[in-house]
Design an enzyme around this catalytic site. Structure first.
Site, PDB file in Angstrom:
ATOM      1  N   THR A 395       2.531  84.962  53.802  1.00 46.31           N
ATOM      2  CA  THR A 395       2.251  83.894  52.860  1.00 46.31           C
ATOM      3  C   THR A 395       1.077  83.108  53.416  1.00 46.31           C
ATOM      4  O   THR A 395       0.704  83.301  54.567  1.00 46.31           O
ATOM      5  CB  THR A 395       3.516  83.001  52.774  1.00 46.31           C
ATOM      6  N   GLU A 434       7.998  89.550  44.796  1.00 46.12           N
ATOM      7  CA  GLU A 434       8.774  88.312  44.984  1.00 46.12           C
ATOM      8  C   GLU A 434      10.236  88.458  44.609  1.00 46.12           C
ATOM      9  O   GLU A 434      11.101  87.763  45.134  1.00 46.12           O
ATOM     10  CB  GLU A 434       8.144  87.192  44.163  1.00 46.12           C
TER      11      GLU A 434
HETATM   12  N1  GLU Z   1       8.862  85.053  49.664  1.00 45.69           N
HETATM   13  C1  GLU Z   1       9.052  84.047  50.669  1.00 45.69           C
HETATM   14  C2  GLU Z   1       9.567  82.771  50.069  1.00 45.69           C
HETATM   15  O1  GLU Z   1       9.280  82.463  48.945  1.00 45.69           O
HETATM   16  C3  GLU Z   1       7.794  83.714  51.378  1.00 45.69           C
HETATM   17  C4  GLU Z   1       7.393  84.740  52.310  1.00 45.69           C
HETATM   18  C5  GLU Z   1       6.744  84.161  53.523  1.00 45.69           C
HETATM   19  O2  GLU Z   1       6.597  82.969  53.626  1.00 45.69           O
HETATM   20  O3  GLU Z   1       6.297  84.881  54.407  1.00 45.69           O
HETATM   21  O4  GLU Z   1      10.218  82.048  50.729  1.00 45.69           O
END
Ligand code: GLU
Length: 577
Positions: A395, A434
């Site tokens: 992210t 996601e």
């Molecule tokens: N999909 C994760 C979330 O929404 C984020 C992934 C990440 O931060 O590496 O919490």
């Protein structure tokens, strides 16, 4: 990736210079400083990407505000770190408006398409499909919210046309980004996922080899996509040719997304959640991210324990952090989901009586297990513990401050490294995965359903002292975001550590007490062995926990701190006049 020792990061690299700002800077009177920790009176950008941070600084130098700059940074991150976030994903933008003292959250979390089903991640025998497979499936792709979130924030707070904020990223995509240490390592690590997709391997594994540090990553298809969005607006995606290509690719991967899903996509403006640590107030994002509420509950529990009595690097401090994490994650996993589908027991979550009861479960003589969820809304549901099997999702997070005192913390993700691993042919951005953030099992608060948003851990957060902003903070790292943000805040708010120490100190993560602790390399062997004597168990090898970006507001000065765990920088601005 282990954190580098403090002295090498902070004492020798900081460079104070008149930065050659990238394209579109017309502000020779603005001095800029760039480095892992820098100050500035009139603006600050902290980002994991050097290129993206400089794009944001140029927007600020040119008179744009924090929202303008954060948007420009996010487009640039989609080019400079295309495997971590981008227009194929979604996120949470927290905006503090200085003129009104108000905090607004633009929630652009992806939604499941209308065709989503509660059992879509199960095999015929009722068992969850293995994560390595699940992450590549068409049904893992959520309807992207990033562009809708950006546009909503820009229309409400921005001062610049969308095309102007995209322009530097078109140039970056067209002329190329120098492959960083981090990108080179990640391309090597995820070579197999990229090799399985012809469009991705042509771009990232030219001649069959991953791009290496110092190579140039040129992305002409992404440049064309961004140009189309600059010309036609976000409808080029939600109602136009980019969206049509996107749903066709999801379809080809076995998903069931349609243009109707894209047209229907709407962001929400969420009421932020608020909590306290000592004299500080914390303002952060609400569900469908679990990040805010779980950080707040962890800190509320720790605040009851008078932690100052245990030195910040002592085993008992780490023990308390881990136990507060176990308690807060137990509630997170039992109760949290998309609030459009699930009643969230907000009233009890931080209630002093409840926090007192829960904190009393922390035994300083042993790692008592298991830690059940609390009875926040009647009896707690009896759930099998959730496992965070999903590898190392990635992210991006950016913090921005402007000369008017406005602040933005913006986290965006495509979930895993390279999302599904599917690069949209002809358009050059990755399809997110996601929906793997849903619980694969049906009948739980975070189970899949049409139009539902999977539970996130993102936690862009503002800290106030006496009603005035003191810090903005955030991190990538999936569930480890919660652990990273809470530990840095603890070091700042309880232990009053220097900013750079608070960011660099070794962090730990374990969502439940029977999970082996993920730990960082600088955690001393003595502390580990004392924790083992209390009953904790560690993974064999160290691994980083999050990548925290931070801006401290110190009187009339911003101090930005980038995390040494990635390649991040802070860029500070001070005007000459
Ligand atoms: N999909 C994760 C979330 O929404 C984020 C992934 C990440 O931060 O590496 O919490």
């Amino acid at each position: 990736m282990r954190p580098a020792p403090l002295h090498s990061i902070y004492q020798s690299i900081v460079a104070l210079c008149f930065l050659a700002l990238p394209v579109h800077a017309r502000a020779a009177e603005v001095a800029t400083a760039i480095g892992p920790i820098v100050g500035g009176k009139h603006g600050m950008v902290v980002s994991s990407s050097n290129e993206a941070a400089r794009v944001g600084a140029a927007v600020l130098a040119d008179g744009g505000n924090a929202v303008d700059a954060a948007i420009a940074v996010q487009f640039a991150l989609g080019v400079a770190e295309p495997g971590y976030s981008g227009i194929g994903g979604g996120g949470f933008m927290l905006v503090y408006e200085a003129a009104t003292d108000e905090v607004t959250v633009f929630d652009s979390r992806e939604r499941a398409p209308a065709s989503a089903r509660p059992k879509m991640f199960l095999k015929k025998n009722g068992e969850p499909i293995a994560f390595a497979k699940r992450r590549t499936l068409g049904v893992a792709v959520g309807v992207p919210g990033a562009l809708a979130g950006i546009e909503a924030a820009r229309l409400e707070f921005g001062t610049r046309p969308l095309a102007e904020l995209i322009a530097p990223s078109i140039e970056l995509a067209e002329h190329g980004v120098i492959v960083s240490r981090l990108m080179a390592a990640s391309l090597r690590e995820h070579e197999a996922v990229l090799a399985a997709n012809p469009a991705a391997s042509a771009r990232f594994l030219p001649g069959g080899e991953p791009l290496a540090i110092g190579d140039l990553l040129v992305q002409p298809e992404l440049a064309d996509t961004l140009r189309l969005i600059a010309e036609d607006g976000i409808d080029a995606f939600y109602r136009g040719p980019i969206g049509e290509a996107f749903v066709a690719e999801v379809d080809a991967a076995g998903g069931g997304m349609t243009m109707a899903d894209l047209k229907k996509y709407a962001i929400t403006r969420d009421e932020p959640v608020r909590g306290n640590y000592g004299v500080y107030e914390l303002v952060t994002v609400a569900p469908p991210s679990s990040g805010g509420l779980t950080v707040l509950q962890m800190l509320a529990l720790l605040d009851r324990l008078d932690l100052g009595q245990y030195p910040e690097d002592s085993s008992l401090r780490y023990h308390a952090v881990l136990k507060a994490m176990h308690l807060a994650f137990a509630d997170r996993n039992a109760w949290l989901g998309d609030p459009e589908f699930v009643d969230i027991p907000l009233a009890g979550w931080l209630a002093p009586k409840y926090i007192k009861q829960r904190a009393a479960l922390i035994d300083f003589d042993a790692d008592t297990c298991p830690i059940p969820p609390g009875a926040l809304a009647g009896a707690a549901p009896a759930l099998a513990p959730l496992e965070f099997l999903n590898g190392d999702p990635q992210t991006t997070h950016v913090d921005v401050a402007d000369r008017w005192g406005n602040l933005v913390a913006f986290t965006v993700t495509i979930e895993q490294h390279y999302g599904t691993g599917r690069l949209l042919p002809g358009h050059g951005f990755f399809l997110n995965n996601e929906l793997t953030d849903f619980d694969p099992l049906p009948g739980r608060p975070n189970s899949p359903a049409p139009n539902k948003r999977p539970l996130s851990s993102m936690a862009p957060t503002l800290v106030l002292q006496d009603g005035q902003p003191a810090y903005v903070i955030g991190s990538p790292g999936g569930p480890r975001i919660i652990a990273a943000v809470a530990q840095v805040l603890l070091d700042l708010l309880e232990y009053d550590l220097d900013l750079e120490h608070a960011i660099a100190r070794p962090r730990v993560f374990a969502a439940a007490c029977d999970d082996k602790i993920r730990w960082e390399a600088d955690l001393s062997p003595a502390v580990r062995s004392e924790l083992e004597q209390l009953g904790h168990r560690f993974r064999d090898e160290p691994l980083e926990v999050g990548d925290v970006g931070l801006i401290a507001i110190e009187g009339d000065t911003y101090v930005g701190v980038a995390d040494p765990r990635r390649d991040g920088v802070a860029v500070g601005l001070t005007r000459a006049d």
